[in-house]
Motif scaffolding. Structure first.
Motif, short mmCIF file in Angstrom:
data_model
loop_
_atom_site.label_atom_id
_atom_site.label_comp_id
_atom_site.label_asym_id
_atom_site.label_seq_id
_atom_site.Cartn_x
_atom_site.Cartn_y
_atom_site.Cartn_z
N ILE A 42 40.46 39.50 25.88
CA ILE A 42 39.66 38.35 25.47
C ILE A 42 38.41 38.24 26.34
O ILE A 42 37.30 38.03 25.84
CB ILE A 42 40.50 37.06 25.58
N TYR A 43 38.61 38.38 27.65
CA TYR A 43 37.47 38.25 28.56
C TYR A 43 36.41 39.32 28.27
O TYR A 43 35.22 39.02 28.13
CB TYR A 43 37.93 38.36 30.01
N ARG A 44 36.85 40.57 28.19
CA ARG A 44 35.89 41.67 27.99
C ARG A 44 35.21 41.60 26.63
O ARG A 44 34.03 41.91 26.51
CB ARG A 44 36.59 43.01 28.17
N GLY A 238 32.59 36.59 42.96
CA GLY A 238 31.78 36.10 41.85
C GLY A 238 30.96 37.19 41.20
O GLY A 238 29.84 36.94 40.74
N ILE A 239 31.52 38.39 41.10
CA ILE A 239 30.85 39.52 40.47
C ILE A 239 31.81 40.09 39.44
O ILE A 239 33.04 39.95 39.58
CB ILE A 239 30.46 40.59 41.52
N ASP A 240 31.31 40.70 38.39
CA ASP A 240 32.17 41.29 37.39
C ASP A 240 33.13 42.28 38.04
O ASP A 240 32.72 43.17 38.81
CB ASP A 240 31.34 42.00 36.31
N PRO A 274 40.83 33.31 30.63
CA PRO A 274 39.78 34.28 30.33
C PRO A 274 38.65 33.72 29.47
O PRO A 274 37.83 34.48 28.95
CB PRO A 274 40.55 35.34 29.54
N TRP A 275 38.58 32.39 29.33
CA TRP A 275 37.62 31.79 28.42
C TRP A 275 36.33 31.37 29.10
O TRP A 275 35.34 31.06 28.43
CB TRP A 275 38.26 30.57 27.74
N VAL A 276 36.33 31.36 30.42
CA VAL A 276 35.14 30.99 31.19
C VAL A 276 34.65 32.23 31.93
O VAL A 276 35.43 32.92 32.59
CB VAL A 276 35.48 29.86 32.19
N ARG A 277 33.36 32.50 31.83
CA ARG A 277 32.83 33.75 32.37
C ARG A 277 33.08 33.89 33.87
O ARG A 277 33.32 34.99 34.37
CB ARG A 277 31.33 33.87 32.07
N TRP A 278 32.99 32.79 34.60
CA TRP A 278 33.20 32.87 36.05
C TRP A 278 34.65 32.59 36.43
O TRP A 278 34.98 32.46 37.60
CB TRP A 278 32.26 31.90 36.77
#
Length: 303
Positions: A42-44, A238-240, A274-278
């Motif tokens: 979901i995140y990706r 805080g990085i991918d 996994p719904w929030v980018r950070w």
């Protein structure tokens, strides 16, 4: 449900509904290996490439366990040593001042020379002033969004050893923490940063690369890595995670696993995966690269 069918469902269902359903599931379900894999998908597929908004948000004592581990790592330095500490993307200085508070309290015998670096000259001025009003962000007139305040009134009592209360109720960072600290306006994605700062024993690069496009974030990460002298420490958060793991896997940096799980879960602002980018991906030791993927502190190996 197949990946294709699940994709169709997510595209046809509002994200907030899916998010609410996920949050309503018991931990016994969301923490299973299958659900973690689903969460990563979901995140990706749906979250990673959502709008990337950069802000100047920073916070005092955002991750106390992280600072405590850094203080423990200072035990390797001899009495009276000089330690160089740099904060990249320092914003208004809250993280750097927090680090200085913890590290100097743990090792008052060390001379810690600190440098805060940020792309915005206005937030660098605010960091140098070291004056904060609880409930209000000091990052006015910066290049990006102000973000949330560095602290709130309810935090002030617990942080009283960091500040002097001024007339009108503003808080000024104590002089003992401001000493031997320089502030620099610079772009960490451009070359020459290592020449300007010189080798550092500890480099903080937290929550600055996440909003960047991948190619720019990789350039920034490699520039920051070049600042760390052999034996020194890189702190990056805080990085991918895919990008971080790929770059560090072929480097001379090794993960520091001391307190890893506590460090990984301490920052409450990173909820929502996994719904929030950070959002913070849950630590999963079945992941082959888990040591790199879920570490925040890395040591530059001596060669």
């Amino acid at each position: 449900m197949s990946a294709i069918n699940f994709t169709d469902v997510v595209f046809q269902t509002p994200r907030r509904v899916c998010h609410s359903i996920w949050d309503g599931l018991p931990g016994a379900i969301t923490q299973t290996r299958a659900m973690r894999r689903l969460g990563r998908y979901i995140y990706r597929r749906f979250t990673r490439h959502t709008v990337r908004t950069q802000s100047h948000y920073t916070q005092f004592m955002r991750n106390p366990p992280l600072l405590d581990v850094l203080a423990r790592l200072l035990s390797e330095y001899q009495i009276g040593s000089t330690v160089k500490l740099a904060s990249i993307g320092c914003s208004t200085g809250a993280e750097l001042y927090s680090a200085l508070y913890v590290l100097r309290r743990a090792r008052p015998d060390l001379k810690i020379l600190a440098t805060g670096v940020d792309i915005s000259s206005e937030v660098i001025k605010a960091a140098e002033r070291g004056i904060y009003c609880p409930g209000q962000s000091a990052a006015t007139n910066g290049l990006y969004l102000e973000g949330r305040p560095e602290l709130f009134w309810e935090d002030a009592k617990a942080l009283r050893d960091l500040f002097e209360v001024q007339h009108g109720g503003t808080l000024r960072v104590q002089d003992r923490l401001r000493k031997d600290t320089n502030w620099l306006t610079a772009d960490a994605t451009e070359g020459g940063l290592a020449d300007t700062l010189g080798p550092q024993n500890i480099v903080l690069a937290n929550n600055v690369m996440g909003p960047m496009d991948d190619s720019l974030a990789e350039v920034c990460l490699r520039n920051v890595m070049n600042l760390v002298e052999p034996g020194g420490y890189l702190v990056v958060d805080g990085i991918d995670l895919d990008l971080k793991t790929r770059v560090l896997a072929t480097s001379d940096f090794k993960p520091v696993l001391l307190g890893q799980e506590e460090l990984w879960s301490a920052d409450g602002s990173k909820d929502g995966w996994p719904w929030v980018r950070w959002g913070r991906e849950p630590l999963d030791r079945t992941e082959p690269t888990w040591e790199l993927r879920y570490s925040i502190i890395f040591q530059h190996a001596r060669v």
